[in-house]
Design a protein around this motif. Sequence first.
Motif, PDB file in Angstrom:
ATOM      1  N   GLU A 136     -31.133   6.905 -23.444  1.00  0.00           N
ATOM      2  CA  GLU A 136     -32.342   7.479 -24.045  1.00  0.00           C
ATOM      3  C   GLU A 136     -32.911   6.568 -25.134  1.00  0.00           C
ATOM      4  OE1 GLU A 136     -33.671  10.106 -22.692  1.00  0.00           O
ATOM      5  OE2 GLU A 136     -31.944  10.257 -21.347  1.00  0.00           O
ATOM      6  N   GLN A 137     -32.016   5.849 -25.804  1.00  0.00           N
ATOM      7  CA  GLN A 137     -32.444   4.925 -26.870  1.00  0.00           C
ATOM      8  C   GLN A 137     -31.950   3.540 -26.477  1.00  0.00           C
ATOM      9  OE1 GLN A 137     -30.914   6.518 -30.598  1.00  0.00           O
ATOM     10  NE2 GLN A 137     -32.129   8.386 -30.417  1.00  0.00           N
ATOM     11  N   SER A 138     -32.781   2.827 -25.721  1.00  0.00           N
ATOM     12  CA  SER A 138     -32.269   1.612 -25.089  1.00  0.00           C
ATOM     13  C   SER A 138     -32.504   0.332 -25.901  1.00  0.00           C
ATOM     14  CB  SER A 138     -32.857   1.473 -23.682  1.00  0.00           C
ATOM     15  OG  SER A 138     -34.257   1.535 -23.769  1.00  0.00           O
ATOM     16  N   TYR A 139     -33.172   0.449 -27.051  1.00  0.00           N
ATOM     17  CA  TYR A 139     -33.332  -0.729 -27.925  1.00  0.00           C
ATOM     18  C   TYR A 139     -32.212  -0.716 -28.952  1.00  0.00           C
ATOM     19  CZ  TYR A 139     -37.869  -1.293 -25.783  1.00  0.00           C
ATOM     20  OH  TYR A 139     -38.857  -1.489 -24.873  1.00  0.00           O
ATOM     21  N   LEU A 197     -24.726  -4.531 -22.705  1.00  0.00           N
ATOM     22  CA  LEU A 197     -25.570  -5.687 -22.363  1.00  0.00           C
ATOM     23  C   LEU A 197     -25.912  -5.711 -20.875  1.00  0.00           C
ATOM     24  CD1 LEU A 197     -23.972  -8.515 -24.513  1.00  0.00           C
ATOM     25  CD2 LEU A 197     -26.408  -7.983 -24.418  1.00  0.00           C
ATOM     26  N   ASN A 198     -24.976  -5.196 -20.072  1.00  0.00           N
ATOM     27  CA  ASN A 198     -25.198  -5.191 -18.623  1.00  0.00           C
ATOM     28  C   ASN A 198     -25.884  -3.932 -18.124  1.00  0.00           C
ATOM     29  OD1 ASN A 198     -23.988  -7.664 -18.259  1.00  0.00           O
ATOM     30  ND2 ASN A 198     -21.939  -6.762 -18.196  1.00  0.00           N
ATOM     31  N   ALA A 199     -26.115  -2.992 -19.022  1.00  0.00           N
ATOM     32  CA  ALA A 199     -26.693  -1.714 -18.566  1.00  0.00           C
ATOM     33  C   ALA A 199     -28.196  -1.842 -18.338  1.00  0.00           C
ATOM     34  CB  ALA A 199     -26.406  -0.630 -19.594  1.00  0.00           C
ATOM     35  N   ASP A 200     -28.663  -1.048 -17.420  1.00  0.00           N
ATOM     36  CA  ASP A 200     -30.094  -0.993 -17.085  1.00  0.00           C
ATOM     37  C   ASP A 200     -30.943  -0.736 -18.318  1.00  0.00           C
ATOM     38  OD1 ASP A 200     -30.406  -1.438 -14.500  1.00  0.00           O
ATOM     39  OD2 ASP A 200     -30.928   0.626 -13.932  1.00  0.00           O
ATOM     40  N   LYS A 201     -32.046  -1.407 -18.439  1.00  0.00           N
ATOM     41  CA  LYS A 201     -33.047  -1.155 -19.482  1.00  0.00           C
ATOM     42  C   LYS A 201     -32.637  -1.555 -20.905  1.00  0.00           C
ATOM     43  CE  LYS A 201     -33.978   3.206 -19.224  1.00  0.00           C
ATOM     44  NZ  LYS A 201     -34.439   4.541 -19.338  1.00  0.00           N
ATOM     45  N   VAL A 202     -31.325  -1.750 -21.150  1.00  0.00           N
ATOM     46  CA  VAL A 202     -30.906  -2.002 -22.529  1.00  0.00           C
ATOM     47  C   VAL A 202     -31.413  -3.354 -23.035  1.00  0.00           C
ATOM     48  CG1 VAL A 202     -28.874  -2.557 -23.955  1.00  0.00           C
ATOM     49  CG2 VAL A 202     -28.896  -0.494 -22.572  1.00  0.00           C
ATOM     50  N   GLN A 203     -31.967  -3.350 -24.234  1.00  0.00           N
ATOM     51  CA  GLN A 203     -32.360  -4.611 -24.882  1.00  0.00           C
ATOM     52  C   GLN A 203     -31.614  -4.701 -26.191  1.00  0.00           C
ATOM     53  OE1 GLN A 203     -36.197  -6.039 -24.965  1.00  0.00           O
ATOM     54  NE2 GLN A 203     -36.951  -4.829 -23.258  1.00  0.00           N
TER      55      GLN A 203
END
Length: 328
Positions: A220-223, A281-287
């Motif tokens: 939900e909080q990908s940054y 780091l490898n998860a979808d959408k995560v920055q």
Amino acid sequence: MKFLHLALAIVGTLLATQVQAQEPVVIKFSHVVAPDTPKGQGALMFQKLVHERLAGKVKVEVYPNASLFGDNDEMQALRENKVQMLAPSFSKFDQYTKKLQIFDLPFFFDDLAAVERFQKREAGIQLLSSMSAHGIVGLAYWNNGMKQLSATQPLISPNHARGLKFRIQPSVILEDQFKAVGGLPVRIAFSKMYEAAKNGDVQGAENPWSNLYSSNLYKEQSYLSETNHGLLGYMLIVNRDFWITLPMSTKIELKGIIEEVTEKVNSQANQINERDKKRLLNADKVQLTELTASQRYQWQERMVPVWSKYRSEIGEQLIRTAQVVNQR
Ligand code: LMR
């Protein structure tokens, strides 16, 4: 005949007492995080060693993910002996002692090694008994990791936090820490954190990598910003009356096990967090942003002034001791 009845009654009572005496002591250990986190692993290790070494004498029941008690009722449950062991984070002891707030000061300890050095000093050891008047005995420190920020938008400069609602633990220091960057802190139990983020009730939070990953918050909080701005650590506590009434030999055995488990929890906490950072780091959408020294400094500059309000209630001497230990 009368004599026979009496004799049988006495034998019956003796047998019942013996059966009772053989019942193992039950330690209910409740916590609010997932099993595959530093605390979750610690609880399971404790259970395993107790069952190996105190088989038949002590039984440990572990309740993860707030399945028995959660942040809002676990301390009261411990004081009422409905649960015997907990490992709440330092932020959750606010109403019993102000001294433990030292662990919540932003940018206070450089890393987990510095935290551990302080906890092993006399001043740190003494803090374990700072809540005994409330029926709470501290047995050990278990640390999770340094906290990082997550949000629904990038958080590079502290100005990016302005106007965002941040989920926090119940701590006045954490409240002030987010206010210092223009954020709006909201106290929410850990078990409700993901739901609050999903519903859009909060847009940001602070967690070590292990909790960020295992709670699914990153979905939900990908940054994510690697700020290492504070500590998430725990005190392993027991109900005082339960603890003092245990047979001495059992207590000695339990203390030995706790020492061994503590060593392991604290030595593998970094590894678990590094593993979960990689997973993120490898998860979808995560920055994930690793802040530069000067970017991190901007957060530090804004948050550190919060210390001054809490120095006297934590204790000037305690703060100075910790600062000296931090530098080595
Ligand atoms: C939190 O509420 O964020 C943490 O205290 C959860 C935990 O126990 O790690």
